[in-house]
Design a protein around this motif. Structure first.
Motif, short mmCIF file in Angstrom:
data_model
loop_
_atom_site.label_atom_id
_atom_site.label_comp_id
_atom_site.label_asym_id
_atom_site.label_seq_id
_atom_site.Cartn_x
_atom_site.Cartn_y
_atom_site.Cartn_z
N UNK A 1 0.83 -1.21 0.00
CA UNK A 1 0.00 0.00 0.00
C UNK A 1 0.86 1.27 0.00
N UNK A 2 1.92 1.27 0.78
CA UNK A 2 2.80 2.43 0.84
C UNK A 2 3.43 2.71 -0.52
N UNK A 3 3.89 1.65 -1.19
CA UNK A 3 4.51 1.82 -2.51
C UNK A 3 3.48 2.28 -3.54
N UNK A 4 2.25 1.75 -3.45
CA UNK A 4 1.20 2.18 -4.38
C UNK A 4 0.88 3.66 -4.18
N UNK A 5 0.84 4.09 -2.93
CA UNK A 5 0.60 5.52 -2.66
C UNK A 5 1.72 6.39 -3.24
N UNK A 6 2.95 5.91 -3.15
CA UNK A 6 4.08 6.65 -3.72
C UNK A 6 3.92 6.77 -5.24
N UNK A 7 3.51 5.67 -5.88
CA UNK A 7 3.30 5.70 -7.32
C UNK A 7 2.14 6.61 -7.69
N UNK A 8 1.12 6.63 -6.86
CA UNK A 8 -0.02 7.51 -7.11
C UNK A 8 0.41 8.98 -6.96
N UNK A 9 1.18 9.27 -5.94
CA UNK A 9 1.68 10.63 -5.73
C UNK A 9 2.56 11.08 -6.91
N UNK A 10 3.25 10.14 -7.52
CA UNK A 10 4.12 10.45 -8.66
C UNK A 10 3.35 10.52 -9.97
N UNK A 11 2.06 10.16 -9.95
CA UNK A 11 1.24 10.24 -11.14
C UNK A 11 1.27 9.01 -12.04
N UNK A 12 1.91 7.93 -11.59
CA UNK A 12 2.00 6.73 -12.41
C UNK A 12 0.73 5.89 -12.39
N UNK A 13 0.01 5.92 -11.27
CA UNK A 13 -1.22 5.16 -11.12
C UNK A 13 -2.26 6.03 -10.43
N UNK A 14 -3.51 5.56 -10.46
CA UNK A 14 -4.60 6.23 -9.77
C UNK A 14 -5.38 5.20 -8.99
N UNK A 15 -6.24 5.68 -8.08
CA UNK A 15 -7.05 4.77 -7.29
C UNK A 15 -8.42 5.35 -7.02
N UNK A 16 -9.33 4.47 -6.64
CA UNK A 16 -10.67 4.88 -6.24
C UNK A 16 -11.17 3.90 -5.20
N UNK A 17 -11.71 4.43 -4.12
CA UNK A 17 -12.32 3.58 -3.10
C UNK A 17 -13.62 3.05 -3.67
N UNK A 18 -13.79 1.74 -3.65
CA UNK A 18 -14.96 1.12 -4.28
C UNK A 18 -15.82 0.34 -3.29
N UNK A 19 -15.51 0.41 -2.04
CA UNK A 19 -16.27 -0.25 -1.00
C UNK A 19 -15.83 0.29 0.34
N UNK A 20 -16.33 -0.31 1.39
CA UNK A 20 -15.98 0.19 2.72
C UNK A 20 -14.48 0.11 2.98
N UNK A 21 -13.82 -0.90 2.43
CA UNK A 21 -12.37 -1.04 2.61
C UNK A 21 -11.63 -1.30 1.31
N UNK A 22 -12.36 -1.52 0.23
CA UNK A 22 -11.74 -1.90 -1.04
C UNK A 22 -11.30 -0.69 -1.85
#
Length: 72
Positions: free
Chosen positions: A42-63
């Motif tokens: 999760x930490x590495x994914x957040x770093x990639x998101x901050x760098x603009x390489x990936x994006x995310x969306x919350x799709x459930x209570x925890x997903x």
């Protein structure tokens, strides 16, 4: 924690997600590809998101769905 990879670099995660068959993925799918804890992934994914390489969306209570930018 014998057998676990000591350091998961952001570049390692980027390579893994580029090799996944689907452009949308979960952190769990990435963590299954490496011997590293979910919080580390999760930490590495957040770093990639901050760098603009990936994006995310919350799709459930925890997903959270993640995707490679430019994949669509």
């Amino acid at each position: 924690m014998a057998g676990r990879k000591q350091t998961l670099m952001t570049e390692d995660v980027l390579k893994i997600i580029e090799e996944l068959p689907e452009p949308v993925f979960t952190a769990k799918e990435v963590s299954e590809c490496v011997e590293t804890s979910d919080p580390t992934v999760h930490a590495r994914l957040r770093e990639l998101e901050d760098a603009g390489a990936i994006s995310s969306k919350k799709v459930g209570s925890r997903a959270v769905a993640w995707w490679r930018n430019g994949a669509f």
